[in-house]
Write a protein that holds these residues in place. Structure first.
Motif, PDB file in Angstrom:
ATOM      1  N   GLY A   1       0.816  -1.212   0.000  1.00 38.68           N
ATOM      2  CA  GLY A   1       0.000   0.000   0.000  1.00 38.68           C
ATOM      3  C   GLY A   1       0.849   1.262   0.000  1.00 38.68           C
ATOM      4  N   ALA A   2       1.886   1.280   0.827  1.00 36.66           N
ATOM      5  CA  ALA A   2       2.754   2.455   0.897  1.00 36.66           C
ATOM      6  C   ALA A   2       3.483   2.686  -0.423  1.00 36.66           C
ATOM      7  CB  ALA A   2       3.751   2.295   2.039  1.00 36.66           C
ATOM      8  N   ARG A   3       3.963   1.629  -1.036  1.00 40.11           N
ATOM      9  CA  ARG A   3       4.638   1.791  -2.334  1.00 40.11           C
ATOM     10  C   ARG A   3       3.679   2.326  -3.386  1.00 40.11           C
ATOM     11  NH1 ARG A   3       8.312  -3.779  -2.524  1.00 40.11           N
ATOM     12  NH2 ARG A   3      10.110  -2.897  -1.411  1.00 40.11           N
ATOM     13  N   PHE A   4       2.462   1.818  -3.395  1.00 39.02           N
ATOM     14  CA  PHE A   4       1.438   2.303  -4.325  1.00 39.02           C
ATOM     15  C   PHE A   4       1.184   3.796  -4.109  1.00 39.02           C
ATOM     16  CE2 PHE A   4      -3.224   3.148  -4.491  1.00 39.02           C
ATOM     17  CZ  PHE A   4      -3.387   3.175  -5.872  1.00 39.02           C
ATOM     18  N   LEU A   5       0.998   4.187  -2.871  1.00 37.33           N
ATOM     19  CA  LEU A   5       0.718   5.598  -2.586  1.00 37.33           C
ATOM     20  C   LEU A   5       1.898   6.490  -2.957  1.00 37.33           C
ATOM     21  CD1 LEU A   5      -1.132   5.139   0.803  1.00 37.33           C
ATOM     22  CD2 LEU A   5      -2.156   5.766  -1.408  1.00 37.33           C
ATOM     23  N   ARG A   6       3.104   6.032  -2.671  1.00 36.47           N
ATOM     24  CA  ARG A   6       4.309   6.802  -2.996  1.00 36.47           C
ATOM     25  C   ARG A   6       4.556   6.845  -4.502  1.00 36.47           C
ATOM     26  NH1 ARG A   6       9.534   3.794  -1.390  1.00 36.47           N
ATOM     27  NH2 ARG A   6       8.866   2.656  -3.245  1.00 36.47           N
ATOM     28  N   ASP A   7       4.544   5.669  -5.136  1.00 40.31           N
ATOM     29  CA  ASP A   7       4.986   5.561  -6.527  1.00 40.31           C
ATOM     30  C   ASP A   7       3.926   5.970  -7.545  1.00 40.31           C
ATOM     31  OD1 ASP A   7       7.277   4.591  -5.318  1.00 40.31           O
ATOM     32  OD2 ASP A   7       6.901   2.500  -5.874  1.00 40.31           O
ATOM     33  N   VAL A   8       2.679   5.671  -7.271  1.00 37.50           N
ATOM     34  CA  VAL A   8       1.614   5.960  -8.228  1.00 37.50           C
ATOM     35  C   VAL A   8       0.979   7.323  -7.964  1.00 37.50           C
ATOM     36  CG1 VAL A   8      -0.638   5.191  -9.097  1.00 37.50           C
ATOM     37  CG2 VAL A   8       1.166   3.518  -8.636  1.00 37.50           C
ATOM     38  N   HIS A   9       0.835   7.668  -6.693  1.00 44.29           N
ATOM     39  CA  HIS A   9       0.114   8.900  -6.345  1.00 44.29           C
ATOM     40  C   HIS A   9       1.007  10.009  -5.803  1.00 44.29           C
ATOM     41  CE1 HIS A   9      -3.925   7.449  -7.118  1.00 44.29           C
ATOM     42  NE2 HIS A   9      -3.556   6.286  -6.594  1.00 44.29           N
ATOM     43  N   ALA A  10       2.288   9.756  -5.598  1.00 47.08           N
ATOM     44  CA  ALA A  10       3.187  10.755  -5.006  1.00 47.08           C
ATOM     45  C   ALA A  10       2.543  11.380  -3.771  1.00 47.08           C
ATOM     46  CB  ALA A  10       3.576  11.821  -6.033  1.00 47.08           C
ATOM     47  N   ALA A  11       1.980  10.528  -2.928  1.00 46.84           N
ATOM     48  CA  ALA A  11       1.250  10.975  -1.741  1.00 46.84           C
ATOM     49  C   ALA A  11       2.194  11.603  -0.719  1.00 46.84           C
ATOM     50  CB  ALA A  11       0.507   9.791  -1.115  1.00 46.84           C
ATOM     51  N   ASP A  12       1.608  12.375   0.165  1.00 56.04           N
ATOM     52  CA  ASP A  12       2.313  13.010   1.263  1.00 56.04           C
ATOM     53  C   ASP A  12       3.190  11.984   1.997  1.00 56.04           C
ATOM     54  OD1 ASP A  12       2.189  15.385   3.438  1.00 56.04           O
ATOM     55  OD2 ASP A  12       2.002  13.439   4.468  1.00 56.04           O
ATOM     56  N   ALA A  13       4.426  12.338   2.257  1.00 57.17           N
ATOM     57  CA  ALA A  13       5.380  11.394   2.855  1.00 57.17           C
ATOM     58  C   ALA A  13       4.934  10.910   4.232  1.00 57.17           C
ATOM     59  CB  ALA A  13       6.766  12.032   2.951  1.00 57.17           C
ATOM     60  N   ARG A  14       4.355  11.776   5.043  1.00 49.23           N
ATOM     61  CA  ARG A  14       3.895  11.340   6.369  1.00 49.23           C
ATOM     62  C   ARG A  14       2.740  10.351   6.231  1.00 49.23           C
ATOM     63  NH1 ARG A  14       2.201  15.998   9.880  1.00 49.23           N
ATOM     64  NH2 ARG A  14       2.423  14.550  11.607  1.00 49.23           N
ATOM     65  N   LEU A  15       1.861  10.602   5.290  1.00 53.55           N
ATOM     66  CA  LEU A  15       0.748   9.688   5.045  1.00 53.55           C
ATOM     67  C   LEU A  15       1.271   8.316   4.635  1.00 53.55           C
ATOM     68  CD1 LEU A  15      -2.256   8.984   4.531  1.00 53.55           C
ATOM     69  CD2 LEU A  15      -1.968   9.966   2.248  1.00 53.55           C
ATOM     70  N   VAL A  16       2.199   8.297   3.722  1.00 56.32           N
ATOM     71  CA  VAL A  16       2.767   7.038   3.240  1.00 56.32           C
ATOM     72  C   VAL A  16       3.446   6.281   4.383  1.00 56.32           C
ATOM     73  CG1 VAL A  16       4.500   6.045   1.680  1.00 56.32           C
ATOM     74  CG2 VAL A  16       2.999   7.879   0.872  1.00 56.32           C
ATOM     75  N   ARG A  17       4.170   6.992   5.228  1.00 58.68           N
ATOM     76  CA  ARG A  17       4.851   6.344   6.351  1.00 58.68           C
ATOM     77  C   ARG A  17       3.858   5.805   7.377  1.00 58.68           C
ATOM     78  NH1 ARG A  17       9.301  10.609   8.032  1.00 58.68           N
ATOM     79  NH2 ARG A  17       9.698   9.092   9.687  1.00 58.68           N
ATOM     80  N   LEU A  18       2.752   6.507   7.584  1.00 59.20           N
ATOM     81  CA  LEU A  18       1.710   5.996   8.482  1.00 59.20           C
ATOM     82  C   LEU A  18       1.105   4.709   7.940  1.00 59.20           C
ATOM     83  CD1 LEU A  18      -0.189   9.210   9.606  1.00 59.20           C
ATOM     84  CD2 LEU A  18       0.905   7.529  11.105  1.00 59.20           C
ATOM     85  N   VAL A  19       0.783   4.686   6.657  1.00 61.01           N
ATOM     86  CA  VAL A  19       0.215   3.482   6.039  1.00 61.01           C
ATOM     87  C   VAL A  19       1.220   2.337   6.123  1.00 61.01           C
ATOM     88  CG1 VAL A  19      -0.541   2.472   3.833  1.00 61.01           C
ATOM     89  CG2 VAL A  19      -1.402   4.724   4.551  1.00 61.01           C
ATOM     90  N   ALA A  20       2.464   2.609   5.827  1.00 61.16           N
ATOM     91  CA  ALA A  20       3.502   1.566   5.843  1.00 61.16           C
ATOM     92  C   ALA A  20       3.690   0.960   7.221  1.00 61.16           C
ATOM     93  CB  ALA A  20       4.826   2.144   5.354  1.00 61.16           C
ATOM     94  N   ASN A  21       3.524   1.765   8.242  1.00 58.89           N
ATOM     95  CA  ASN A  21       3.852   1.324   9.598  1.00 58.89           C
ATOM     96  C   ASN A  21       2.645   1.196  10.512  1.00 58.89           C
ATOM     97  OD1 ASN A  21       6.912   1.182   9.744  1.00 58.89           O
ATOM     98  ND2 ASN A  21       6.579   3.155   8.756  1.00 58.89           N
ATOM     99  N   HIS A  22       1.444   1.152   9.928  1.00 62.26           N
ATOM    100  CA  HIS A  22       0.255   1.131  10.786  1.00 62.26           C
ATOM    101  C   HIS A  22       0.185  -0.131  11.643  1.00 62.26           C
ATOM    102  CE1 HIS A  22      -1.558  -1.261   7.467  1.00 62.26           C
ATOM    103  NE2 HIS A  22      -2.361  -1.734   8.408  1.00 62.26           N
ATOM    104  N   SER A  23      -0.309   0.075  12.840  1.00 66.90           N
ATOM    105  CA  SER A  23      -0.576  -1.021  13.781  1.00 66.90           C
ATOM    106  C   SER A  23       0.614  -1.958  13.978  1.00 66.90           C
ATOM    107  CB  SER A  23      -1.837  -1.780  13.356  1.00 66.90           C
ATOM    108  OG  SER A  23      -2.946  -0.892  13.386  1.00 66.90           O
TER     109      SER A  23
END
Length: 187
Positions: A74-96
């Protein structure tokens, strides 16, 4: 909270999850609703939490499942496809406490290298709280019931079962910190 990021996040999550994984989509919507309940506690980070909440399981989408580890996919998708906010991507990558599950899979070094943990404990705790107090169907549950449900669904001796057992003390502590912040919040 102007809602731009959270509207985008909801649209992305819905597009990826609603048809192939309707139950996962229901869970994601429930987690996002829990995030809305924390807006008063998080202040300026409320929209970031709402966005991470609805997107936290996007990596389960069949077309995105490259490694089979949904936080990383999910984090790679958000980073690579959507260039999403870095904090958002890190939250998704490390959730729970995903690092502990990544360790079980032999992916901890990869996850840590690509998506370092955020140093914002209240925000990290808030996402754990939202995820770990929401059932697979999007309903509110106690953290104890949610941990038991995960263990029962996957099996105590499965990779996820081992991860949940290891992560449970930290999950419980995070949920308690958020609950304390909610109680202390001015009404």
């Amino acid at each position: 909270m102007n809602g731009t990021m959270s509207k985008w996040a909801r649209a992305v999550a819905e597009a990826e999850l609603s048809e192939p994984l309707p139950r996962r989509w229901a869970h994601s919507q429930g987690v996002a609703q829990r995030a809305a309940d924390l807006a008063g506690v998080l202040g300026d980070d409320a929209e970031l939490l709402a966005s991470a909440a609805v997107l936290h399981d996007v990596g389960y989408a069949p077309r995105l499942a490259v490694t089979g580890f949904h936080p990383l996919d999910g984090a790679r998708f958000l980073r690579d496809v959507h260039a999403a906010d870095a904090r958002l991507v890190r939250l998704v990558a490390n959730h729970s406490l995903a690092l502990l599950e990544a360790e079980e899979l032999g992916l901890r070094d990869v996850l840590e290298a690509e998506f370092p943990l955020l140093e914002d404990q209240p925000l990290v705790d808030a996402l754990i709280y939202c995820d770990m107090t929401t059932t697979p169907d999007g309903e509110i549950a106690s953290v104890e019931a949610r941990l038991a449900e995960i263990t029962a669904r996957y099996g105590a001796d499965s990779l996820v079962g081992r991860f949940i057992r290891r992560a449970a003390p930290d999950i419980l502590a995070a949920v308690r910190r958020v609950e304390s912040a909610l109680v202390a919040q001015p009404r």
